[in-house]
Design a protein around this motif. Sequence first.
Motif, PDB file in Angstrom:
ATOM      1  N   GLN A 218      13.670   3.894  -1.138  1.00  0.00           N
ATOM      2  CA  GLN A 218      14.384   5.168  -1.252  1.00  0.00           C
ATOM      3  C   GLN A 218      13.992   6.179  -0.186  1.00  0.00           C
ATOM      4  OE1 GLN A 218      13.608   6.409  -5.294  1.00  0.00           O
ATOM      5  NE2 GLN A 218      15.214   5.092  -6.126  1.00  0.00           N
ATOM      6  N   ALA A 219      13.193   5.766   0.792  1.00  0.00           N
ATOM      7  CA  ALA A 219      12.742   6.739   1.791  1.00  0.00           C
ATOM      8  C   ALA A 219      12.271   6.037   3.048  1.00  0.00           C
ATOM      9  CB  ALA A 219      11.615   7.595   1.219  1.00  0.00           C
ATOM     10  N   THR A 220      12.357   6.732   4.166  1.00  0.00           N
ATOM     11  CA  THR A 220      11.794   6.277   5.428  1.00  0.00           C
ATOM     12  C   THR A 220      10.698   7.257   5.820  1.00  0.00           C
ATOM     13  OG1 THR A 220      13.867   5.273   6.152  1.00  0.00           O
ATOM     14  CG2 THR A 220      12.251   5.781   7.857  1.00  0.00           C
ATOM     15  N   ARG A 221       9.507   6.735   6.047  1.00  0.00           N
ATOM     16  CA  ARG A 221       8.358   7.586   6.322  1.00  0.00           C
ATOM     17  C   ARG A 221       7.564   7.028   7.504  1.00  0.00           C
ATOM     18  NH1 ARG A 221      10.914  10.291   3.454  1.00  0.00           N
ATOM     19  NH2 ARG A 221      10.345  11.325   1.485  1.00  0.00           N
ATOM     20  N   PRO A 222       6.835   7.897   8.246  1.00  0.00           N
ATOM     21  CA  PRO A 222       5.916   7.382   9.271  1.00  0.00           C
ATOM     22  C   PRO A 222       4.887   6.464   8.630  1.00  0.00           C
ATOM     23  CG  PRO A 222       6.177   9.772   9.457  1.00  0.00           C
ATOM     24  CD  PRO A 222       6.836   9.366   8.175  1.00  0.00           C
ATOM     25  N   LEU A 223       4.398   5.512   9.389  1.00  0.00           N
ATOM     26  CA  LEU A 223       3.495   4.502   8.850  1.00  0.00           C
ATOM     27  C   LEU A 223       2.291   5.125   8.143  1.00  0.00           C
ATOM     28  CD1 LEU A 223       2.487   1.118  10.197  1.00  0.00           C
ATOM     29  CD2 LEU A 223       0.647   2.758   9.806  1.00  0.00           C
TER      30      LEU A 223
ATOM     31  N   ALA B 181      -6.513   2.814   9.791  1.00  0.00           N
ATOM     32  CA  ALA B 181      -5.584   3.678   9.050  1.00  0.00           C
ATOM     33  C   ALA B 181      -5.494   3.247   7.591  1.00  0.00           C
ATOM     34  CB  ALA B 181      -4.204   3.631   9.701  1.00  0.00           C
ATOM     35  N   VAL B 182      -5.508   1.949   7.344  1.00  0.00           N
ATOM     36  CA  VAL B 182      -5.458   1.438   5.974  1.00  0.00           C
ATOM     37  C   VAL B 182      -6.722   1.829   5.213  1.00  0.00           C
ATOM     38  CG1 VAL B 182      -5.432  -0.649   4.549  1.00  0.00           C
ATOM     39  CG2 VAL B 182      -3.897  -0.455   6.507  1.00  0.00           C
ATOM     40  N   ALA B 183      -7.889   1.676   5.860  1.00  0.00           N
ATOM     41  CA  ALA B 183      -9.148   2.040   5.216  1.00  0.00           C
ATOM     42  C   ALA B 183      -9.163   3.524   4.865  1.00  0.00           C
ATOM     43  CB  ALA B 183     -10.324   1.701   6.123  1.00  0.00           C
ATOM     44  N   ARG B 184      -8.666   4.351   5.761  1.00  0.00           N
ATOM     45  CA  ARG B 184      -8.604   5.797   5.494  1.00  0.00           C
ATOM     46  C   ARG B 184      -7.726   6.080   4.279  1.00  0.00           C
ATOM     47  NH1 ARG B 184      -4.905   9.905   6.861  1.00  0.00           N
ATOM     48  NH2 ARG B 184      -5.863  11.973   7.049  1.00  0.00           N
ATOM     49  N   ALA B 185      -6.562   5.438   4.225  1.00  0.00           N
ATOM     50  CA  ALA B 185      -5.641   5.654   3.113  1.00  0.00           C
ATOM     51  C   ALA B 185      -6.241   5.168   1.794  1.00  0.00           C
ATOM     52  CB  ALA B 185      -4.311   4.949   3.387  1.00  0.00           C
TER      53      ALA B 185
ATOM     54  N   MET C 181       1.775   5.775   0.247  1.00  0.00           N
ATOM     55  CA  MET C 181       2.667   5.340  -0.826  1.00  0.00           C
ATOM     56  C   MET C 181       2.241   3.970  -1.356  1.00  0.00           C
ATOM     57  SD  MET C 181       6.212   6.592   1.014  1.00  0.00           S
ATOM     58  CE  MET C 181       7.316   5.996  -0.259  1.00  0.00           C
ATOM     59  N   THR C 182       1.831   3.090  -0.454  1.00  0.00           N
ATOM     60  CA  THR C 182       1.347   1.772  -0.876  1.00  0.00           C
ATOM     61  C   THR C 182       0.075   1.908  -1.700  1.00  0.00           C
ATOM     62  OG1 THR C 182       2.329   0.627   1.026  1.00  0.00           O
ATOM     63  CG2 THR C 182       0.471  -0.448  -0.048  1.00  0.00           C
ATOM     64  N   MET C 183      -0.849   2.759  -1.240  1.00  0.00           N
ATOM     65  CA  MET C 183      -2.120   2.911  -1.967  1.00  0.00           C
ATOM     66  C   MET C 183      -1.892   3.521  -3.350  1.00  0.00           C
ATOM     67  SD  MET C 183      -3.629   1.472   0.301  1.00  0.00           S
ATOM     68  CE  MET C 183      -3.370   1.223   2.044  1.00  0.00           C
TER      69      MET C 183
ATOM     70  N   LEU D 294     -10.661  -5.064   1.196  1.00  0.00           N
ATOM     71  CA  LEU D 294      -9.421  -4.569   0.594  1.00  0.00           C
ATOM     72  C   LEU D 294      -8.461  -4.077   1.668  1.00  0.00           C
ATOM     73  CD1 LEU D 294      -7.844  -4.065  -1.986  1.00  0.00           C
ATOM     74  CD2 LEU D 294      -8.922  -1.813  -2.161  1.00  0.00           C
ATOM     75  N   ALA D 295      -8.996  -3.487   2.724  1.00  0.00           N
ATOM     76  CA  ALA D 295      -8.145  -3.073   3.844  1.00  0.00           C
ATOM     77  C   ALA D 295      -7.489  -4.292   4.486  1.00  0.00           C
ATOM     78  CB  ALA D 295      -8.968  -2.298   4.876  1.00  0.00           C
ATOM     79  N   ASP D 296      -8.250  -5.377   4.612  1.00  0.00           N
ATOM     80  CA  ASP D 296      -7.695  -6.603   5.189  1.00  0.00           C
ATOM     81  C   ASP D 296      -6.594  -7.184   4.302  1.00  0.00           C
ATOM     82  OD1 ASP D 296      -9.429  -6.459   7.351  1.00  0.00           O
ATOM     83  OD2 ASP D 296     -10.971  -7.628   6.346  1.00  0.00           O
ATOM     84  N   ASP D 297      -6.730  -6.998   2.989  1.00  0.00           N
ATOM     85  CA  ASP D 297      -5.686  -7.460   2.072  1.00  0.00           C
ATOM     86  C   ASP D 297      -4.411  -6.639   2.234  1.00  0.00           C
ATOM     87  OD1 ASP D 297      -7.262  -9.431   0.804  1.00  0.00           O
ATOM     88  OD2 ASP D 297      -8.110  -7.965  -0.580  1.00  0.00           O
ATOM     89  N   VAL D 298      -4.551  -5.319   2.090  1.00  0.00           N
ATOM     90  CA  VAL D 298      -3.384  -4.449   1.989  1.00  0.00           C
ATOM     91  C   VAL D 298      -2.645  -4.320   3.321  1.00  0.00           C
ATOM     92  CG1 VAL D 298      -2.594  -2.150   1.308  1.00  0.00           C
ATOM     93  CG2 VAL D 298      -4.488  -3.200   0.105  1.00  0.00           C
ATOM     94  N   MET D 299      -3.332  -4.519   4.432  1.00  0.00           N
ATOM     95  CA  MET D 299      -2.683  -4.338   5.732  1.00  0.00           C
ATOM     96  C   MET D 299      -1.733  -5.486   6.092  1.00  0.00           C
ATOM     97  SD  MET D 299      -5.783  -5.160   8.424  1.00  0.00           S
ATOM     98  CE  MET D 299      -4.796  -5.314   9.917  1.00  0.00           C
ATOM     99  N   GLU D 300      -1.815  -6.612   5.375  1.00  0.00           N
ATOM    100  CA  GLU D 300      -1.055  -7.802   5.771  1.00  0.00           C
ATOM    101  C   GLU D 300       0.445  -7.535   5.969  1.00  0.00           C
ATOM    102  OE1 GLU D 300      -2.247 -10.446   6.847  1.00  0.00           O
ATOM    103  OE2 GLU D 300      -4.271 -10.602   6.072  1.00  0.00           O
ATOM    104  N   PRO D 301       1.150  -6.894   5.016  1.00  0.00           N
ATOM    105  CA  PRO D 301       2.592  -6.682   5.229  1.00  0.00           C
ATOM    106  C   PRO D 301       2.905  -5.686   6.348  1.00  0.00           C
ATOM    107  CG  PRO D 301       2.046  -6.609   2.886  1.00  0.00           C
ATOM    108  CD  PRO D 301       0.761  -6.538   3.632  1.00  0.00           C
ATOM    109  N   TYR D 302       1.874  -4.948   6.798  1.00  0.00           N
ATOM    110  CA  TYR D 302       2.070  -3.978   7.882  1.00  0.00           C
ATOM    111  C   TYR D 302       1.832  -4.580   9.267  1.00  0.00           C
ATOM    112  CZ  TYR D 302       2.314  -0.055   4.566  1.00  0.00           C
ATOM    113  OH  TYR D 302       2.691   0.825   3.571  1.00  0.00           O
TER     114      TYR D 302
END
Length: 298
Positions: free
Chosen positions: A262-267, A188-192, A273-275, A215-223
């Motif tokens: 300021q918002a709650t969104r599906p993962l 999912a991170v790679a797709r985003a 939003m992160t990307m 980069l996907a391995d980096d950004v996915m850490e907080p998730y």
Amino acid sequence: MLKRVLVFTTPTILSLKNCQLVISVREMPDEKATVPIEDIGVVLIENQQVSATIPLLNALIDANVSVIICDNRGMPHAMLQNLDSNTMQGETLRDQMAAGEVLKKNLWRQIVEAKIRNQARLLDKLKKDGRILKPFYANVKSGDTDNREGIAARIYWTELFGSQFIRDRSQEGVNVLLNYGYTVLRTAVARALIISGLFPAIGIFHRNRSNAFPLADDVMEPYRPYVDEIVFGLWQRGMTELNKDVKAELIKLLYCDTVFSQATRPLSVGLSMTMASLVKCYAKEITTLAFPRVKRPN
């Protein structure tokens, strides 16, 4: 719009007609079901006897649908993605490649801090002691030079699953569930990333010649803690075998709520939003990445 995740676990024929994915079961070819391509976010092909037509695959890729193919063990093994999915891809790629070490170290510091904070919040949510991680997410150094991420991880796993648990990808039980959940998350991170015009092969911290998605391995850490929460719930119910029901629970990860300032969104939406924030950081328009925070109990 929240996209659907389609999982195919039985022999099936997949084709395209009138911008719809047509599903035919091999034993009953006259009985068909259809799903609009525009409603789909992920297609997970688990059964080795599923066939899909080239026109369908092209239509799915054009719609930025992640097509994931599993190996004979049922683990995600490969992914098809659109190579030209963002009109600003060239400019974004140039900004990404121009990022210097100072920027990368600052981004990695933010990623590590957000990850450990979410681990602490998850422990609190599960009525465990999240305070033990506070010294590790407070004042993380640029580039995490003192490896707070690794030290915090050892403490986190012991607090979450007990002193006998060791996080080891090669082990059975809980580790297999974590592996599967992280693979779904990584996809999912790679797709985003690709939809945002970012190039997954250029990482911030992770670097490995055999890894196409650092980069996907980096950004996915907080998730990752969102996966951990699902696995913890399965473990508490004694569900530690990677069967059909467990996989279905883990795939629900893509629909779990992520809470931003300021918002709650599906993962799956939260990832976009992160990307978007990462693109702006590379362009030097902002300095702070947008990550969700695991919601603590009231």
